[in-house]
Design a protein around this motif. Structure first.
Motif, PDB file in Angstrom:
ATOM      1  N   VAL A 236       0.832  -1.210   0.000  1.00 32.76           N
ATOM      2  CA  VAL A 236       0.000   0.000   0.000  1.00 32.76           C
ATOM      3  C   VAL A 236       0.865   1.257   0.000  1.00 32.76           C
ATOM      4  N   THR A 237       1.834   1.315   0.892  1.00 29.66           N
ATOM      5  CA  THR A 237       2.665   2.516   0.978  1.00 29.66           C
ATOM      6  C   THR A 237       3.587   2.639  -0.232  1.00 29.66           C
ATOM      7  N   GLY A 238       4.003   1.514  -0.779  1.00 31.19           N
ATOM      8  CA  GLY A 238       4.809   1.572  -1.994  1.00 31.19           C
ATOM      9  C   GLY A 238       4.034   2.186  -3.141  1.00 31.19           C
ATOM     10  N   ARG A 239       2.803   1.740  -3.312  1.00 30.60           N
ATOM     11  CA  ARG A 239       1.956   2.284  -4.387  1.00 30.60           C
ATOM     12  C   ARG A 239       1.624   3.746  -4.138  1.00 30.60           C
TER      13      ARG A 239
ATOM     14  N   GLY B 199     -12.812   8.337  -2.958  1.00 30.36           N
ATOM     15  CA  GLY B 199     -13.068   7.305  -3.954  1.00 30.36           C
ATOM     16  C   GLY B 199     -11.816   6.728  -4.581  1.00 30.36           C
ATOM     17  N   ASP B 200     -10.682   7.389  -4.386  1.00 33.14           N
ATOM     18  CA  ASP B 200      -9.420   6.902  -4.951  1.00 33.14           C
ATOM     19  C   ASP B 200      -8.269   7.420  -4.093  1.00 33.14           C
ATOM     20  N   LEU B 201      -7.963   6.685  -3.048  1.00 33.43           N
ATOM     21  CA  LEU B 201      -6.922   7.138  -2.129  1.00 33.43           C
ATOM     22  C   LEU B 201      -5.522   7.013  -2.705  1.00 33.43           C
ATOM     23  N   PHE B 202      -5.408   6.371  -3.874  1.00 31.45           N
ATOM     24  CA  PHE B 202      -4.096   6.244  -4.515  1.00 31.45           C
ATOM     25  C   PHE B 202      -3.890   7.251  -5.643  1.00 31.45           C
TER      26      PHE B 202
END
Length: 648
Positions: A355-358, A601-604
């Motif tokens: 998760v943190t990498g992305r 809706g899109d935390l990334f």
């Protein structure tokens, strides 16, 4: 004029840890060697020079001091008691050196006397380095008379010793409650299997988190919960009571000698809040905002308790976790024992890295144990990559053991300096090796946020701004914000799976979020109770800390004190945070504001994530925290997002 210290494009290598080698010799050589280097550099600085030369030398000396200072970590994590004791002794040497440095008038005169025209031509970072250095000299007492400076030296050495005594007592004082097996009613099967009866037919439960947290959440035996809670809140008692009284007295005298009315006034001089009085106002403001909700939530807990005990007139703090779990299960359809099946430790750890990498564009490459040279076989080591190059190294030490730090924290192994040394940090926690409670998953995300901050903020030229080098009442904000990713259904779906391989259902996550809203008021009130202890213990002298703490508990928390408890003796934040435990809630206010910039809706979404990475995390301490937040949000921070969250 260029003012950044010279750097090199030569690839840097991580610290060469000894692994199975002689740690006692290595820890001594590392610390003593860096102190010797700092001494040499400081003496060289006294010859003066141009502003660029002097500040470059100052940065090199500060880097050596930071390297020596990391010895304190080995006192908290190393499995060998001899190494821990040696690290404590060396840390006293480091702190003595730092104290002498802050009182060195000759060195202060060199920095204060730099040519004004040269200083004006320095870049913003270099001028900030100089401003902070001169400020810190004054805060150390460099401009006081000889007698005052001598007394400040004595007080500093005493404070270091007392802090070590306080922490060591908490670390070593693991208490055990022995219970008949049937008193583990309500606990999950895997917990029972991990706690078989001993030769006496009883089950031993310790005050370490993997034993404590599940029992307080699921254990239906009320008296057993009270026994374990009492054991946990009496860790450090009675030894730490006297230690704290002496430590508070040292801090009061130090603040007075430096011209402040209280330690809190001295401490807040370099924090966002600005003054001790502002801390008290903040505590009362949050308490008032949370009061109605906290009272309503407590009533819900009491009504649920009366189903088990019709005559109940009160809910105690050690009941809160258990009855909150029942309320969430029965009223919000969230069963914590079902939820935890989706969070096996190994999956969670890998999911966190993914998760943190992305999110931040990072890679985490496992380092073989032989190459990592870590201090214990439990430690997992990773090289951190960004844009195809290694930018740091992290160590994850996540399970409890004898003699190890009992809480959760990030420790600096190496402070990063561009072209000089890679940032390297360790995450030290105490999780079980099996299934994790979801709040433990949230804690892991939180603490990992500090580690990310340390590495990303460790790419600059000035060690004083490296890593988590912002005002202390901001340092929790980035970590508290990262907790949000542990509550998102799409994020959790990437790693939360049960033994059958089933992904955690989105509707369960949504129910968890609704259930988590229950308890916001109670938790805010309890946090202010802790913050009040932290602040008032340093502001108002009392002979009986237990009675004073109980008084503050009644004033701010909805739960009355536990009779016979002395929680201040195990309240580790009274050391490192001293009068500033308010910072957790202060930072949360800012964290909620920071998070408002992300799309739920899109935390990334890369545009906002990378802007946050580059304008907040990667900046380290190069700007005041308020300016970092404004650079990211495009406006000053406010209470609005936190207040809206409280009302959800």
């Amino acid at each position: 004029m260029t003012s950044a210290p010279p750097t090199s494009d030569h690839p840097l290598t991580p610290l060469d840890l000894p692994g199975d080698g002689d740690w006692l010799a290595w820890v001594s050589a590392r610390c003593e060697g860096q102190l010797a280097e700092a001494t040499r550099l400081v003496e060289g600085l006294k010859g003066g020079g141009s502003a660029t030369e002097v500040l470059g030398g100052w940065n090199r000396a500060a880097t050596a001091i930071a390297n020596a200072s990391s010895v304190s970590m080995w006192a908290e994590v190393h499995p060998d008691a001899a190494v821990r004791d040696r690290a404590d002794a060396l840390d006293q040497d480091v702190q003595r050196f730092v104290t002498e440095l802050g009182l060195d008038r000759e060195l202060y005169a060199v920095l204060a006397g730099l040519d004004a025209t040269e200083v004006e031509s320095l870049d913003a970072d270099a001028r900030r380095v100089l401003d902070h250095a001169l400020r810190d000299f004054r805060r150390a007492g460099v401009d006081r008379d000889d007698a005052t400076r001598d007394r400040l030296r004595e007080l500093s050495e005493t404070a270091v010793r007392l802090s070590q005594d306080f922490g060591r007592t908490i670390r070593d004082d693991v208490r055990t409650v022995r219970l008949a097996p049937e008193r583990l009613a309500g606990l999950p099967d895997d917990y029972r299997e991990a706690h078989p009866p001993g030769d006496d037919g009883l089950v031993g439960l310790t005050t370490d988190y993997p034993d404590l947290v599940p029992f307080m959440t699921f254990g239906s035996d009320a008296e057993a919960r009270r026994e374990l809670a009492l054991a946990q809140t009496n860790v450090g008692w009675p030894a730490n009571d006297a230690v704290l009284q002496e430590l508070f007295a040292v801090r009061r005298e130090t603040a007075s000698l430096l011209g402040h009315d209280s330690w809190a006034d001295y401490d807040t001089e370099v924090k966002m809040v600005g003054s001790g009085a502002a801390v008290a106002e903040f505590i009362d403001r949050i308490s008032a905002l949370a009061a109605d909700r906290a009272a309503a939530e407590k009533q819900v807990l009491l009504e649920r308790k009366r189903l088990d005990d019709p005559g109940a007139e009160e809910v105690l703090g050690h009941d809160s976790r258990y009855y909150s779990e029942l309320v969430r299960r029965e009223q919000y359809d969230v069963d914590g024992q079902v939820v935890r099946t989706y969070f096996p430790f190994e999956q969670v750890r890998q999911g966190l890295l993914d998760v943190t990498g992305r999110l931040f564009g990072l890679t985490w490459t496992p380092v073989a144990p032989a190459a990592a040279g870590a201090w214990h076989e439990d430690v997992a080591t990773y090289d951190v990559g960004l844009d195809g190059r290694r930018i740091g190294r992290i160590h994850l030490d996540l399970h409890p053991r004898e003699g190890k730090y009992k809480h959760a924290a990030q420790f600096d192994v190496v402070s990063g300096v561009a072209g000089v040394q890679l940032p390297e940090g360790a995450l030290v926690c105490n999780f079980s090796r099996g299934l994790m409670e979801h709040d433990e998953v949230v804690t892991l995300f939180h603490e990992f946020g500090h580690l990310v901050h340390h590495v990303l903020g460790g790419q600059g030229a000035w060690v004083g701004f490296s890593g988590v080098a912002t005002e202390w009442d901001f340092v929790e904000a980035p970590s508290q914000m990262l907790e949000e990713w542990a509550w998102d259904a799409d994020v959790l779906a990437t790693f939360a799976r049960n033994a059958a391989g089933e992904t955690i259902p989105a509707e369960l996550v949504e129910a968890m979020r609704r259930a988590d809203a229950f308890g916001k008021g109670v938790n805010a009130a309890q946090q202010m109770s802790y913050a009040a202890r932290s602040y008032w213990f340093h502001t108002e002298q009392r002979d009986d800390l237990t009675a004073f703490g109980d008084e503050l508990q009644r004033r701010y928390s909805v739960f009355p004190p536990l009779e016979g408890a002395h929680m201040h003796c195990s309240f580790g934040h009274l050391d490192g945070y001293s009068s500033g435990y308010y910072t957790y809630m202060w930072s949360l206010v800012i964290a909620k504001d920071l998070f408002s910039a992300f799309d739920p809706g899109d935390l990334f979404a890369p545009e906002v994530a990378l802007r946050y990475r580059d304008r907040v995390l990667a900046m380290g301490g190069r700007k005041d925290a308020a300016d970092l937040v404004a650079d990211f949000l495009g406006r000053p921070y406010s209470f609005d997002a936190w207040a809206a969250w409280l009302e959800e």
